[in-house]
Write a protein that holds these residues in place. Structure first.
Motif, PDB file in Angstrom:
ATOM      1  N   SER A  72       0.651   9.787  -2.191  1.00 18.50           N
ATOM      2  CA  SER A  72       0.855   9.187  -0.873  1.00 18.50           C
ATOM      3  C   SER A  72       2.241   8.552  -0.763  1.00 18.50           C
ATOM      4  O   SER A  72       2.938   8.714   0.245  1.00 18.50           O
ATOM      5  N   VAL A  75       5.081  11.316  -0.642  1.00 19.00           N
ATOM      6  CA  VAL A  75       5.148  11.944   0.689  1.00 19.00           C
ATOM      7  C   VAL A  75       5.732  10.962   1.700  1.00 19.00           C
ATOM      8  O   VAL A  75       6.546  11.347   2.556  1.00 19.00           O
ATOM      9  N   SER A  76       5.353   9.701   1.601  1.00 21.94           N
ATOM     10  CA  SER A  76       5.873   8.680   2.516  1.00 21.94           C
ATOM     11  C   SER A  76       7.388   8.545   2.387  1.00 21.94           C
ATOM     12  O   SER A  76       8.103   8.463   3.400  1.00 21.94           O
ATOM     13  N   VAL A 131       0.146   7.359   4.018  1.00 24.97           N
ATOM     14  CA  VAL A 131       1.369   7.864   4.644  1.00 24.97           C
ATOM     15  C   VAL A 131       1.523   7.307   6.056  1.00 24.97           C
ATOM     16  O   VAL A 131       2.617   6.874   6.455  1.00 24.97           O
ATOM     17  N   VAL A 135       5.031   4.949   6.103  1.00 18.68           N
ATOM     18  CA  VAL A 135       6.216   5.491   6.776  1.00 18.68           C
ATOM     19  C   VAL A 135       6.702   4.560   7.897  1.00 18.68           C
ATOM     20  O   VAL A 135       7.889   4.220   7.946  1.00 18.68           O
ATOM     21  N   ASN A 191       0.940   0.287  -0.468  1.00 16.46           N
ATOM     22  CA  ASN A 191       0.333   1.611  -0.469  1.00 16.46           C
ATOM     23  C   ASN A 191      -0.888   1.655  -1.388  1.00 16.46           C
ATOM     24  O   ASN A 191      -1.907   2.264  -1.053  1.00 16.46           O
TER      25      ASN A 191
END
Length: 255
Positions: A72, A75-76, A131, A135, A191
């Motif tokens: 996660s 990808v973030s 995510v 983000v 996260n």
């Protein structure tokens, strides 16, 4: 004794003092409550923690949760840097993206995790939820930092004919890098909290969240608190390690 060493020693002292205060309050509260089903004492909780550390299912579950957290977070970071470049280079894109990111920050996290569980399944739903939270968090922190970029520097880039990519790489990215150690480290621990919370709600297999659900089901309060301790320990260690690494790597941007 130099100032950095003195500051470190003071931080250690105050950190230990805070832990001592929490332990005293815990011991007093456990004595008042008088039942381990509601609030176990310190020794019972640490006994449960050491028992967990000796089981294979704990390490398999911790590994599954850590893997989801890392996926996660990775990808973030990738989406954040892509958005950061596009929003810095193209004003129309920024005007479209920022309202969407603002909307993502206002979404009810628990409700969205249930929807994601239907769409993506129990394994990937916590990853996607992380995510959608991280983000916007990273972008808002960086946008706040870059809103103070001196106008003179932007004019220099314009006069020198710097392209979008060159302007981003030589101005916006280095200027934002000074805030990366704090924002990236905080985002990592945040996260972990989001992913584990989603695992609890969705009951993701092979996860710390599932172990917490099982402990709650059988009223194993000491085991439940021990699992919380384990997550907190991993989160704090990861945040401190990433902050120290980024501070060392990006020191030139902070000077």
């Amino acid at each position: 004794m130099n100032k950095p060493t003195k500051a470190i020693l003071f931080n250690i002292f105050y950190g230990c003092s805070a832990v001592a205060v929490v332990l005293v309050i815990w011991a007093v509260a456990a004595a008042i409550v008088g039942t381990e089903f509601i609030l176990p004492n310190i020794s019972a909780t640490f006994k449960a923690l050491f028992e967990l550390l000796g089981t294979a299912v704990f390490w398999l579950s911790l590994g599954g949760s850590v893997l989801r957290c890392l996926l996660s977070y990775a990808v973030s970071l990738g989406l954040f840097f892509l958005l950061f470049f596009l929003c810095s280079a193209f004003v129309p894109f920024r005007r479209i993206a920022e309202p969407i990111l603002s909307a993502l920050r206002t979404l009810p996290t628990l409700a969205i995790s249930l929807i994601l569980a239907i769409w993506a399944g129990g394994y990937f739903a916590p990853v996607i939820l992380g995510v959608t939270v991280i983000v916007p968090y990273l972008y808002s922190a960086t946008a706040a930092r870059n809103s103070t970029v001196p106008r003179e520097l932007e004019e220099v880039c314009a006069i020198s004919g710097a392209g979008r990519a060159q302007k981003f790489g030589s101005l916006y990215l280095p200027y934002a890098a000074a805030a990366f150690p704090e924002s990236f480290a905080s985002a990592l621990s945040f996260n972990i909290k989001i992913v584990v919370s989603a695992e609890i709600l969705i009951q993701t297999a092979s996860s710390i969240g599932m172990l917490m659900n099982t402990a709650k089901l059988y009223f194993e309060t000491a085991r439940l608190i021990a699992l919380v301790f384990a997550v907190v320990a991993v989160s704090v260690a990861a945040e401190l390690a990433l902050r120290a690494t980024l501070n060392a790597a990006l020191r030139k941007y902070r000077d």
